[in-house]
Design a protein around this motif. Structure first.
Motif, PDB file in Angstrom:
ATOM      1  N   ASP A  61       0.787  -1.397  -0.592  1.00  0.00           N
ATOM      2  CA  ASP A  61      -0.177  -0.291  -0.178  1.00  0.00           C
ATOM      3  C   ASP A  61       0.859   0.914  -0.327  1.00  0.00           C
ATOM      4  N   HIS A  82       0.184 -10.594   8.758  1.00  0.00           N
ATOM      5  CA  HIS A  82      -0.847  -9.822   8.978  1.00  0.00           C
ATOM      6  C   HIS A  82      -0.968  -9.542   6.588  1.00  0.00           C
ATOM      7  N   ASN A  83       0.487  -8.780   6.492  1.00  0.00           N
ATOM      8  CA  ASN A  83       0.872  -9.355   5.140  1.00  0.00           C
ATOM      9  C   ASN A  83       1.064 -10.285   3.832  1.00  0.00           C
ATOM     10  N   ASP A 120       0.545 -10.542   1.000  1.00  0.00           N
ATOM     11  CA  ASP A 120       1.771 -10.741  -0.172  1.00  0.00           C
ATOM     12  C   ASP A 120       3.368 -11.164   0.290  1.00  0.00           C
ATOM     13  N   ASN A 140      -6.342 -14.284  -2.502  1.00  0.00           N
ATOM     14  CA  ASN A 140      -7.301 -13.305  -2.466  1.00  0.00           C
ATOM     15  C   ASN A 140      -8.553 -13.723  -2.857  1.00  0.00           C
ATOM     16  N   LEU A 141      -8.561 -15.307  -2.811  1.00  0.00           N
ATOM     17  CA  LEU A 141     -10.177 -15.749  -2.589  1.00  0.00           C
ATOM     18  C   LEU A 141     -10.819 -15.844  -1.321  1.00  0.00           C
ATOM     19  N   LEU A 146      -9.141 -14.628   1.354  1.00  0.00           N
ATOM     20  CA  LEU A 146      -9.203 -13.476   1.974  1.00  0.00           C
ATOM     21  C   LEU A 146     -10.561 -11.868   1.766  1.00  0.00           C
ATOM     22  N   ASN A 147     -10.640 -12.311   0.420  1.00  0.00           N
ATOM     23  CA  ASN A 147     -11.049 -10.888  -0.061  1.00  0.00           C
ATOM     24  C   ASN A 147     -12.781 -11.844  -0.487  1.00  0.00           C
TER      25      ASN A 147
END
Length: 108
Positions: A61, A69-70, A72, A104-105, A107-108
Motif C-alpha cells: 500500500d 497479516h501482509n 503479499d 485473494n479468494l 481473504l477477499n
C-alpha cells in the motif's frame, strides 16, 4: 490529428527505435565479453526481478508493512521457498500465481 500524421509519427518512432537499438546489437554479437563481465551480466535479471517484486511484497500500500497479516509478504515468502527447493522457474511461477489467487479468494 489526421490519420496520415499518426502513421508518419508511428513510422518515425519505429525508425528511431530501430536505429538506436540495432547498431549496439550488431556490435554486441561481434564482441565476446570477459569472464567478469559475463558473471556480472548473469546477475542483472535476478536484480531487475527483485527490484520489481520487492516493493509489491514489502510495501503493497505504499508503506513498508512487515507482518504476518501482509498476504503479499506471506505468499512471496512461500514462493521463495518453492523457488529455492525446486530451482524450477515454471513451478515457482505456477505456485506463486496459484497461491496469490487462493489467498485473494479466501481473504477477499
Amino acid at each position: 490529428m489526421s490519420t496520415t500524421y499518426l502513421i508518419v509519427m508511428i513510422v518515425g518512432m519505429a525508425l528511431a527505435t530501430l536505429i538506436s537499438r540495432v547498431p549496439p546489437l550488431v556490435l554486441a554479437t561481434k564482441l565476446k565479453p570477459g569472464r567478469k563481465v559475463q558473471r556480472w551480466l548473469k546477475q542483472v535479471p535476478p536484480a531487475v526481478m527483485a527490484a520489481l517484486v520487492a516493493p509489491a511484497i514489502f510495501a503493497p500500500d505504499g508503506q513498508i508493512w512487515i507482518s504476518y497479516h501482509n498476504a503479499d509478504l506471506m505468499v512471496g515468502t512461500a514462493t521463495l521457498i518453492v523457488a529455492i527447493a525446486t530451482k524450477n522457474f515454471y513451478a515457482t511461477i505456477a505456485f506463486g500465481v496459484c497461491a496469490m489467487a487462493f489467498v485473494n479468494l479466501v481473504l477477499n
